[in-house]
Scaffold this motif. Structure first.
Motif, mmCIF file in Angstrom:
data_model
loop_
_atom_site.group_PDB
_atom_site.id
_atom_site.type_symbol
_atom_site.label_atom_id
_atom_site.label_comp_id
_atom_site.label_asym_id
_atom_site.label_seq_id
_atom_site.Cartn_x
_atom_site.Cartn_y
_atom_site.Cartn_z
ATOM 1 N N HIS A 51 15.353 -60.386 19.926
ATOM 2 C CA HIS A 51 14.747 -59.087 19.806
ATOM 3 C C HIS A 51 15.049 -58.250 18.549
ATOM 4 N N LYS A 52 14.087 -57.643 18.121
ATOM 5 C CA LYS A 52 14.473 -56.480 16.773
ATOM 6 C C LYS A 52 14.768 -55.378 17.376
ATOM 7 N N TYR A 53 14.459 -54.692 18.448
ATOM 8 C CA TYR A 53 15.003 -53.400 18.767
ATOM 9 C C TYR A 53 15.691 -53.569 20.036
ATOM 10 N N GLU A 54 16.585 -52.569 20.426
ATOM 11 C CA GLU A 54 17.122 -52.107 21.873
ATOM 12 C C GLU A 54 17.282 -50.563 21.952
ATOM 13 N N ILE A 55 16.845 -50.303 23.018
ATOM 14 C CA ILE A 55 16.967 -48.662 23.396
ATOM 15 C C ILE A 55 17.836 -48.812 24.736
ATOM 16 N N TYR A 56 18.635 -47.607 24.747
ATOM 17 C CA TYR A 56 19.410 -47.674 25.873
ATOM 18 C C TYR A 56 19.775 -45.873 26.419
ATOM 19 N N PHE A 57 19.743 -45.815 27.685
ATOM 20 C CA PHE A 57 19.913 -44.515 28.106
ATOM 21 C C PHE A 57 20.775 -44.745 29.485
ATOM 22 N N GLY A 58 21.723 -43.755 29.706
ATOM 23 C CA GLY A 58 22.384 -43.849 30.774
ATOM 24 C C GLY A 58 23.452 -42.561 30.924
ATOM 25 N N TYR A 59 24.319 -42.737 32.064
ATOM 26 C CA TYR A 59 24.914 -41.646 32.221
ATOM 27 C C TYR A 59 26.456 -41.944 31.648
ATOM 28 N N ASN A 60 27.106 -40.347 31.412
ATOM 29 C CA ASN A 60 28.234 -40.460 30.564
ATOM 30 C C ASN A 60 29.327 -40.003 31.284
ATOM 31 N N TYR A 61 30.673 -40.470 30.996
ATOM 32 C CA TYR A 61 31.883 -39.829 31.486
ATOM 33 C C TYR A 61 32.657 -39.688 30.368
ATOM 34 N N LEU A 62 33.384 -38.721 30.202
ATOM 35 C CA LEU A 62 34.308 -38.492 29.176
ATOM 36 C C LEU A 62 35.598 -37.521 29.506
ATOM 37 N N ARG A 63 36.790 -38.051 29.378
ATOM 38 C CA ARG A 63 38.187 -37.077 29.595
ATOM 39 C C ARG A 63 38.478 -36.736 28.408
ATOM 40 N N MET A 64 38.473 -35.270 28.180
ATOM 41 C CA MET A 64 38.552 -34.509 27.185
ATOM 42 C C MET A 64 39.549 -33.180 27.107
ATOM 43 N N ARG A 65 39.962 -32.655 26.178
ATOM 44 C CA ARG A 65 40.614 -31.349 26.162
ATOM 45 C C ARG A 65 39.860 -30.557 25.383
ATOM 46 N N PRO A 66 39.400 -29.109 26.319
ATOM 47 C CA PRO A 66 38.536 -28.100 25.480
ATOM 48 C C PRO A 66 39.505 -26.864 24.701
ATOM 49 N N GLY A 67 40.627 -27.284 24.724
ATOM 50 C CA GLY A 67 41.300 -26.137 24.019
ATOM 51 C C GLY A 67 42.885 -26.504 23.687
ATOM 52 N N HIS A 68 43.323 -26.216 22.744
ATOM 53 C CA HIS A 68 44.793 -26.665 22.106
ATOM 54 C C HIS A 68 45.670 -26.583 23.289
ATOM 55 N N ASN A 69 45.872 -25.383 24.269
ATOM 56 C CA ASN A 69 46.755 -25.206 25.224
ATOM 57 C C ASN A 69 46.312 -25.542 26.376
ATOM 58 N N LEU A 70 44.992 -25.944 26.755
ATOM 59 C CA LEU A 70 44.506 -26.361 27.618
ATOM 60 C C LEU A 70 44.507 -27.771 28.629
ATOM 61 N N GLN A 71 44.332 -28.084 29.486
ATOM 62 C CA GLN A 71 44.789 -29.314 30.206
ATOM 63 C C GLN A 71 43.444 -30.221 30.058
ATOM 64 N N HIS A 72 43.626 -31.552 30.030
ATOM 65 C CA HIS A 72 42.338 -32.327 30.071
ATOM 66 C C HIS A 72 41.493 -32.430 31.363
ATOM 67 N N GLY A 73 40.123 -32.389 31.005
ATOM 68 C CA GLY A 73 39.365 -32.442 32.303
ATOM 69 C C GLY A 73 38.118 -33.408 31.948
ATOM 70 N N ASN A 74 37.440 -33.626 33.139
ATOM 71 C CA ASN A 74 36.403 -34.495 33.262
ATOM 72 C C ASN A 74 35.161 -33.948 32.772
ATOM 73 N N GLU A 75 34.340 -34.496 31.437
ATOM 74 C CA GLU A 75 33.141 -34.050 31.333
ATOM 75 C C GLU A 75 32.140 -35.212 31.690
ATOM 76 N N TYR A 76 30.732 -34.735 32.234
ATOM 77 C CA TYR A 76 29.866 -35.686 32.596
ATOM 78 C C TYR A 76 28.538 -35.551 31.709
ATOM 79 N N GLY A 77 27.828 -36.508 31.533
ATOM 80 C CA GLY A 77 26.345 -36.089 30.942
ATOM 81 C C GLY A 77 25.611 -37.429 30.627
ATOM 82 N N TRP A 78 25.079 -37.443 29.503
ATOM 83 C CA TRP A 78 24.001 -38.556 29.131
ATOM 84 C C TRP A 78 24.307 -39.172 27.834
ATOM 85 N N ASN A 79 23.910 -40.281 27.740
ATOM 86 C CA ASN A 79 23.804 -40.898 26.388
ATOM 87 C C ASN A 79 22.538 -41.663 26.208
#
Length: 212
Positions: A41-69
Motif C-alpha cells: 500500500h502507498k498510504y496508512e492512517i492511524y488513530f487511537g488512544y494515548n497514555y503518557l507518564r509525564m512531569r508537568p513542573g520542575h518540582n512536581l511528581q510524575h503523573g498519568n496523561e491520557y488522550g488521542w493520537n
C-alpha cells in the motif's frame, strides 16, 4: 504369477513426501501473496488512544496523561515511509498546597511531529516498525479556568517547544488493509528549562490504502 501393481513401501513414502511438498508450496505461495497484498500500500492512517507518564513542573511528581493520537504515513516502498504524527494529552494534576487553594488544575498539551518510519519485520499476521519523529509541542498549563498562569502553582510556563519521539508500532493484521496497532513510545519534551523523558504507549487502528 499375478503381477502386483501397488507401489512398494519406498514408493509410497516418496509419493507422500511429494504430496506434502506440493501442499507446503501452495501454502507458501498463498502466504506470499497475502504479504505482498498487505505491504504494497502507498498510504496508512492511524488513530487511537494515548497514555503518557509525564512531569508537568520542575518540582512536581510524575503523573498519568491520557488522550488521542492520529497520523498518516506515505510509503515509498514496502519498507520505508515518512510519517506525520499528532498527539493530544489531558490531565488534572496535583500541585500540592498553595496560596490560591488550587490543587488539581486541568492541563493539556499537543504535539505535531514528522519523521521516517522503517519496517523491520513484515509477516502475514503482524508487522513491526520504528518511527523517529521530531517537531514541536504546545502546552497549556493554566492554574485555573480563568487563565491564571500555571507557574503560580509550580507548573511549567505555557510555551511552544521542541519535541521528539521514538515509537515502535506493532500492527496485528485483521486483513490486508486493516490492523490493530500497539505502539510503545518514548516522548521527549523541553518545557521550561528542563528536558522531560516521558514514556507511554498508543493503541488503536491502522488503515491502509492505495498501491505503490
Amino acid at each position: 504369477t499375478q503381477q502386483n501393481n501397488y507401489p512398494n513401501e519406498q514408493e509410497r513414502v516418496r509419493l507422500a513426501q511429494e504430496a506434502q511438498a506440493r501442499v507446503r508450496a501452495r501454502r507458501a505461495a498463498r502466504t506470499a501473496a497475502v504479504i505482498k497484498d498487505t505491504y504494497s500500500h502507498k498510504y496508512e492512517i492511524y488513530f487511537g488512544y494515548n497514555y503518557l507518564r509525564m512531569r508537568p513542573g520542575h518540582n512536581l511528581q510524575h503523573g498519568n496523561e491520557y488522550g488521542w493520537n492520529a497520523g498518516m504515513t506515505r510509503l515509498f516502498n514496502p519498507k520505508l515511509g515518512v510519517s506525520l504524527d499528532l498527539h493530544g494529552y489531558y490531565k488534572s494534576v496535583y500541585v500540592g498546597n498553595n496560596q490560591y487553594a488550587l490543587f488539581q488544575p486541568f492541563i493539556s498539551n499537543y504535539s505535531v511531529m514528522a519523521g521516517p518510519q522503517y519496517w523491520v519485520r513484515q509477516r502475514k499476521n503482524y508487522a513491526i516498525s520504528f518511527q523517529g519523529l521530531a517537531g514541536v509541542t504546545r502546552n497549556l498549563f493554566y492554574a485555573n479556568s480563568a487563565g491564571l498562569p500555571g507557574t503560580f502553582v509550580g507548573l511549567y510556563p505555557n510555551a511552544t517547544k521542541f519535541a521528539a519521539a521514538a515509537v515502535m508500532p506493532v500492527d496485528f493484521n485483521l486483513g490486508p488493509g486493516l490492523a490493530v496497532r500497539i505502539a510503545p513510545t518514548y516522548h521527549l519534551t523541553t518545557w521550561g528549562d528542563d528536558i522531560q523523558h516521558n514514556l507511554g504507549f498508543t493503541t488503536g487502528l491502522t488503515y491502509r490504502w492505495g498501491r505503490q
